[in-house]
Design a protein around this motif. Structure first.
Motif, PDB file in Angstrom:
ATOM      1  N   CYS A 247       0.816  -1.206   0.000  1.00  0.00           N
ATOM      2  CA  CYS A 247       0.000   0.000   0.000  1.00  0.00           C
ATOM      3  C   CYS A 247       0.852   1.260   0.000  1.00  0.00           C
ATOM      4  O   CYS A 247       1.615   1.503   0.938  1.00  0.00           O
ATOM      5  CB  CYS A 247      -0.901   0.015   1.238  1.00  0.00           C
ATOM      6  SG  CYS A 247      -2.013  -1.404   1.317  1.00  0.00           S
ATOM      7  N   GLY A 248       0.713   2.048  -1.048  1.00  0.00           N
ATOM      8  CA  GLY A 248       1.360   3.344  -1.096  1.00  0.00           C
ATOM      9  C   GLY A 248       0.707   4.279  -0.097  1.00  0.00           C
ATOM     10  O   GLY A 248      -0.501   4.211   0.144  1.00  0.00           O
ATOM     11  N   THR A 249       1.505   5.172   0.487  1.00  0.00           N
ATOM     12  CA  THR A 249       1.005   6.054   1.533  1.00  0.00           C
ATOM     13  C   THR A 249       0.919   7.509   1.103  1.00  0.00           C
ATOM     14  O   THR A 249       0.242   8.302   1.748  1.00  0.00           O
ATOM     15  CB  THR A 249       1.896   5.969   2.778  1.00  0.00           C
ATOM     16  OG1 THR A 249       3.222   6.374   2.423  1.00  0.00           O
ATOM     17  CG2 THR A 249       1.908   4.560   3.343  1.00  0.00           C
ATOM     18  N   SER A 250       1.626   7.868   0.027  1.00  0.00           N
ATOM     19  CA  SER A 250       1.629   9.244  -0.455  1.00  0.00           C
ATOM     20  C   SER A 250       2.208   9.262  -1.869  1.00  0.00           C
ATOM     21  O   SER A 250       2.764   8.262  -2.335  1.00  0.00           O
ATOM     22  CB  SER A 250       2.456  10.149   0.453  1.00  0.00           C
ATOM     23  OG  SER A 250       3.834   9.868   0.314  1.00  0.00           O
ATOM     24  N   GLU A 251       2.133  10.399  -2.494  1.00  0.00           N
ATOM     25  CA  GLU A 251       2.707  10.537  -3.834  1.00  0.00           C
ATOM     26  C   GLU A 251       4.192  10.177  -3.841  1.00  0.00           C
ATOM     27  O   GLU A 251       4.715   9.695  -4.842  1.00  0.00           O
ATOM     28  CB  GLU A 251       2.543  11.978  -4.329  1.00  0.00           C
ATOM     29  CG  GLU A 251       1.093  12.381  -4.533  1.00  0.00           C
ATOM     30  CD  GLU A 251       0.936  13.878  -4.617  1.00  0.00           C
ATOM     31  OE1 GLU A 251       1.012  14.415  -5.745  1.00  0.00           O
ATOM     32  OE2 GLU A 251       0.745  14.510  -3.548  1.00  0.00           O
ATOM     33  N   ARG A 252       4.865  10.413  -2.723  1.00  0.00           N
ATOM     34  CA  ARG A 252       6.310  10.172  -2.640  1.00  0.00           C
ATOM     35  C   ARG A 252       6.690   8.708  -2.825  1.00  0.00           C
ATOM     36  O   ARG A 252       7.810   8.417  -3.236  1.00  0.00           O
ATOM     37  CB  ARG A 252       6.854  10.674  -1.307  1.00  0.00           C
ATOM     38  CG  ARG A 252       6.824  12.176  -1.155  1.00  0.00           C
ATOM     39  CD  ARG A 252       7.471  12.605   0.156  1.00  0.00           C
ATOM     40  NE  ARG A 252       6.949  11.917   1.321  1.00  0.00           N
ATOM     41  CZ  ARG A 252       5.953  12.365   2.084  1.00  0.00           C
ATOM     42  NH1 ARG A 252       5.374  13.511   1.800  1.00  0.00           N
ATOM     43  NH2 ARG A 252       5.533  11.688   3.129  1.00  0.00           N
ATOM     44  N   ASP A 253       5.803   7.777  -2.493  1.00  0.00           N
ATOM     45  CA  ASP A 253       6.211   6.368  -2.583  1.00  0.00           C
ATOM     46  C   ASP A 253       5.476   5.571  -3.656  1.00  0.00           C
ATOM     47  O   ASP A 253       5.691   4.379  -3.803  1.00  0.00           O
ATOM     48  CB  ASP A 253       6.117   5.679  -1.222  1.00  0.00           C
ATOM     49  CG  ASP A 253       4.703   5.470  -0.716  1.00  0.00           C
ATOM     50  OD1 ASP A 253       3.733   5.855  -1.395  1.00  0.00           O
ATOM     51  OD2 ASP A 253       4.569   4.923   0.391  1.00  0.00           O
ATOM     52  N   TRP A 254       4.634   6.209  -4.431  1.00  0.00           N
ATOM     53  CA  TRP A 254       3.888   5.473  -5.457  1.00  0.00           C
ATOM     54  C   TRP A 254       4.806   4.838  -6.491  1.00  0.00           C
ATOM     55  O   TRP A 254       4.569   3.704  -6.907  1.00  0.00           O
ATOM     56  CB  TRP A 254       2.862   6.362  -6.133  1.00  0.00           C
ATOM     57  CG  TRP A 254       1.753   6.823  -5.221  1.00  0.00           C
ATOM     58  CD1 TRP A 254       1.424   6.316  -3.994  1.00  0.00           C
ATOM     59  CD2 TRP A 254       0.845   7.881  -5.464  1.00  0.00           C
ATOM     60  NE1 TRP A 254       0.367   7.000  -3.465  1.00  0.00           N
ATOM     61  CE2 TRP A 254      -0.020   7.972  -4.339  1.00  0.00           C
ATOM     62  CE3 TRP A 254       0.662   8.767  -6.515  1.00  0.00           C
ATOM     63  CZ2 TRP A 254      -1.042   8.910  -4.259  1.00  0.00           C
ATOM     64  CZ3 TRP A 254      -0.363   9.707  -6.433  1.00  0.00           C
ATOM     65  CH2 TRP A 254      -1.209   9.766  -5.311  1.00  0.00           C
ATOM     66  N   ALA A 255       5.868   5.519  -6.876  1.00  0.00           N
ATOM     67  CA  ALA A 255       6.789   4.939  -7.866  1.00  0.00           C
ATOM     68  C   ALA A 255       7.470   3.696  -7.304  1.00  0.00           C
ATOM     69  O   ALA A 255       7.659   2.705  -8.017  1.00  0.00           O
ATOM     70  CB  ALA A 255       7.828   5.972  -8.298  1.00  0.00           C
ATOM     71  N   ALA A 256       7.818   3.715  -6.024  1.00  0.00           N
ATOM     72  CA  ALA A 256       8.460   2.552  -5.397  1.00  0.00           C
ATOM     73  C   ALA A 256       7.496   1.372  -5.334  1.00  0.00           C
ATOM     74  O   ALA A 256       7.892   0.220  -5.562  1.00  0.00           O
ATOM     75  CB  ALA A 256       8.969   2.918  -4.004  1.00  0.00           C
TER      76      ALA A 256
END
Length: 118
Positions: A60-69
């Motif tokens: 689960c992504g938590t913010s825009e900052r980690d969506w690519a990861a």
């Protein structure tokens, strides 16, 4: 692409569940393997999960900052189901373009789910 492959003997708890329920399918419905605090250990955690009978993991992504990861992990490992969203802790940090960015992630990753949600 890496799939979950048994790397070691299942834990005693997983063995007991399998004995009691037959061909039990396990799914981790909520994890954060993209979290930078895991560092290189995310691979170890993924492998250990697979070795213990978990067939799929919802990362689960938590913010825009980690969506690519999140997307990269899912690309590298077929057992990972990507999810994109905003954790309640990070809603205040979202950009003005967060909704179009989220829509783009979901459109470009049709196997993805929506979540974190806050």
């Amino acid at each position: 692409m890496t799939e979950c492959v048994s790397l070691s003997k299942s834990t005693e708890a997983a063995d007991m569940l399998t004995e009691e329920h037959g061909d039990l399918k396990l799914f981790d419905a909520h994890c954060h393997l993209q979290d930078a605090r895991y560092g290189s250990r995310s691979v170890e955690v993924f492998n250990r999960s697979c070795a213990n009978g978990i067939e799929h993991l919802a990362v689960c992504g938590t913010s825009e900052r980690d969506w690519a990861a999140v997307r990269q992990l899912a690309h590298e490992r077929a057992a990972i189901i990507p999810n994109f969203g905003l954790h309640p802790w990070w809603v205040a940090d979202r950009s003005e373009a967060w909704l179009p960015a989220l829509e783009e992630q979901l459109r470009d990753t049709p196997e993805a789910g929506l979540g974190e949600c806050g």
